[in-house]
Design an enzyme around this catalytic site. Structure first.
Site, PDB file in Angstrom:
ATOM      1  N   GLY A   6       0.870  -1.230   0.054  1.00  0.00           N
ATOM      2  CA  GLY A   6      -0.207  -0.109   0.128  1.00  0.00           C
ATOM      3  C   GLY A   6       0.895   1.230  -0.017  1.00  0.00           C
ATOM      4  O   GLY A   6       2.116   1.035   0.364  1.00  0.00           O
ATOM      5  N   GLN A  23       3.177   9.984   1.443  1.00  0.00           N
ATOM      6  CA  GLN A  23       4.409   9.213   1.408  1.00  0.00           C
ATOM      7  C   GLN A  23       5.370   9.328   0.395  1.00  0.00           C
ATOM      8  O   GLN A  23       6.608   9.401   0.596  1.00  0.00           O
ATOM      9  CB  GLN A  23       4.150   7.700   1.594  1.00  0.00           C
ATOM     10  N   CYS A  35       6.034  -0.296   7.556  1.00  0.00           N
ATOM     11  CA  CYS A  35       5.942   1.043   6.849  1.00  0.00           C
ATOM     12  C   CYS A  35       7.038   1.255   5.944  1.00  0.00           C
ATOM     13  O   CYS A  35       8.050   1.320   6.397  1.00  0.00           O
ATOM     14  CB  CYS A  35       5.298   2.150   7.881  1.00  0.00           C
ATOM     15  N   LEU A  36       6.549   1.725   4.723  1.00  0.00           N
ATOM     16  CA  LEU A  36       7.793   1.960   3.690  1.00  0.00           C
ATOM     17  C   LEU A  36       8.436   3.322   4.281  1.00  0.00           C
ATOM     18  O   LEU A  36       9.604   3.566   3.779  1.00  0.00           O
ATOM     19  CB  LEU A  36       7.039   2.188   2.320  1.00  0.00           C
ATOM     20  N   HIS A  50      -4.122   1.274   7.887  1.00  0.00           N
ATOM     21  CA  HIS A  50      -2.829   1.812   7.828  1.00  0.00           C
ATOM     22  C   HIS A  50      -2.661   3.140   6.612  1.00  0.00           C
ATOM     23  O   HIS A  50      -2.200   4.102   7.229  1.00  0.00           O
ATOM     24  CB  HIS A  50      -2.003   0.799   7.355  1.00  0.00           C
ATOM     25  N   GLU A  51      -3.255   2.874   5.593  1.00  0.00           N
ATOM     26  CA  GLU A  51      -3.040   3.889   4.440  1.00  0.00           C
ATOM     27  C   GLU A  51      -3.905   5.004   4.718  1.00  0.00           C
ATOM     28  O   GLU A  51      -3.543   6.262   4.687  1.00  0.00           O
ATOM     29  CB  GLU A  51      -3.575   3.336   2.856  1.00  0.00           C
ATOM     30  N   HIS A  60      -2.426   7.607   7.219  1.00  0.00           N
ATOM     31  CA  HIS A  60      -1.306   8.336   6.339  1.00  0.00           C
ATOM     32  C   HIS A  60      -1.987   9.512   6.133  1.00  0.00           C
ATOM     33  O   HIS A  60      -1.137  10.712   6.170  1.00  0.00           O
ATOM     34  CB  HIS A  60      -0.605   7.603   5.417  1.00  0.00           C
TER      35      HIS A  60
HETATM   36 ZN    ZN Z   1       2.911   3.428   5.943  1.00  0.00          ZN
END
Ligand code: ZN
Length: 182
Positions: free
Chosen positions: A46, A51, A98-99, A140-141, A144
C-alpha cells in the site's frame, strides 16, 4: 509513469493532514499511476500520497488474492478521498511495517472488518468491504492521510522491533516484514 521518492519518518510532511481531492483530471490519474509504480517497486502492499510528499487524500493498495498461492495474482485498489464508514468492534493485533519507517515493525491493533467509501480517479463513487489483512492495509493507508503512523497506534513502545531487511529473519518477523510494508 514515474517512480516517486518515498519520504521517511522525521520528514514533517508525513505528519500533515492531507487535502481532499476536488479535481479529477489527468493529473490525478498520473499521480495514481506513479503511486502504483512506486508501491510495486518498493515493494509494498500500500502507499498513501503523503508518503511521496503529495498532500492529497489518495491511497493505493495491492494485496495477494490468495496469500497461500502466489500464482493467484493480486487485488489492486485505488481510492480517492477514502473514508471508513463502518468498522467492526473486533480488533486483532498483528505486525505491520511502513515504507516510511524502514527497518521496523510493530504489533498494531486494527479492526477486522471495515467498509471504506471513496471515489476512483474519475470521481465515480466506490465502496469496499474489507476483512482482516486487507482491512489492516486500508486502515494503515487512511491513517497516513491524517498524519498518523503505525508507531502512534501501538499499545506500548516495546511492541516496536527493529528488523534487518535483506538479512535472514526468523519465522514470523520475516513474514511480517515482507508481508506488510505499506
Ligand atoms: Zn505506511
Amino acid at each position: 509513469m514515474a517512480l516517486r521518492q518515498i519520504i521517511t519518518i522525521g520528514d514533517p510532511r508525513l505528519r500533515e493532514k492531507a487535502r481532499k481531492v476536488v479535481n479529477f483530471g489527468p493529473e490525478l490519474g498520473q499521480l495514481i499511476d506513479d503511486m502504483i509504480e512506486t508501491m510495486r517497486a518498493a515493494p509494498g502492499v500500500g502507499l498513501a500520497a503523503p508518503q511521496i510528499a503529495v498532500s492529497e487524500r489518495v491511497i493505493v493498495v495491492e494485496v495477494p488474492k490468495d496469500e497461500e498461492d502466489a500464482e493467484a495474482g493480486t487485488l489492486l485498489f485505488e481510492m480517492v478521498n477514502p473514508e471508513i464508514v463502518k468498522m467492526n468492534r473486533e480488533v486483532v493485533e498483528e505486525d505491520e511495517g511502513c515504507l516510511s519507517i524502514p527497518g521496523y515493525v510493530g504489533a498494531v491493533p486494527r479492526a477486522t472488518m471495515i467498509v471504506v467509501r471513496g471515489q476512483d480517479r474519475f470521481g465515480r463513487p466506490q465502496r469496499v468491504r474489507a476483512y482482516d489483512y486487507l482491512a489492516r492495509v486500508f486502515q494503515h493507508e487512511i491513517d497516513h492521510l491524517d498524519g498518523i503512523l503505525f508507531i502512534d497506534r501501538v499499545t506500548s513502545p516495546d511492541k516496536i522491533r527493529e528488523v534487518k531487511r535483506g538479512e535472514e529473519l526468523e519465522g514470523e518477523t520475516a513474514e511480517a516484514a515482507a508481508a506488510l510494508s505499506a
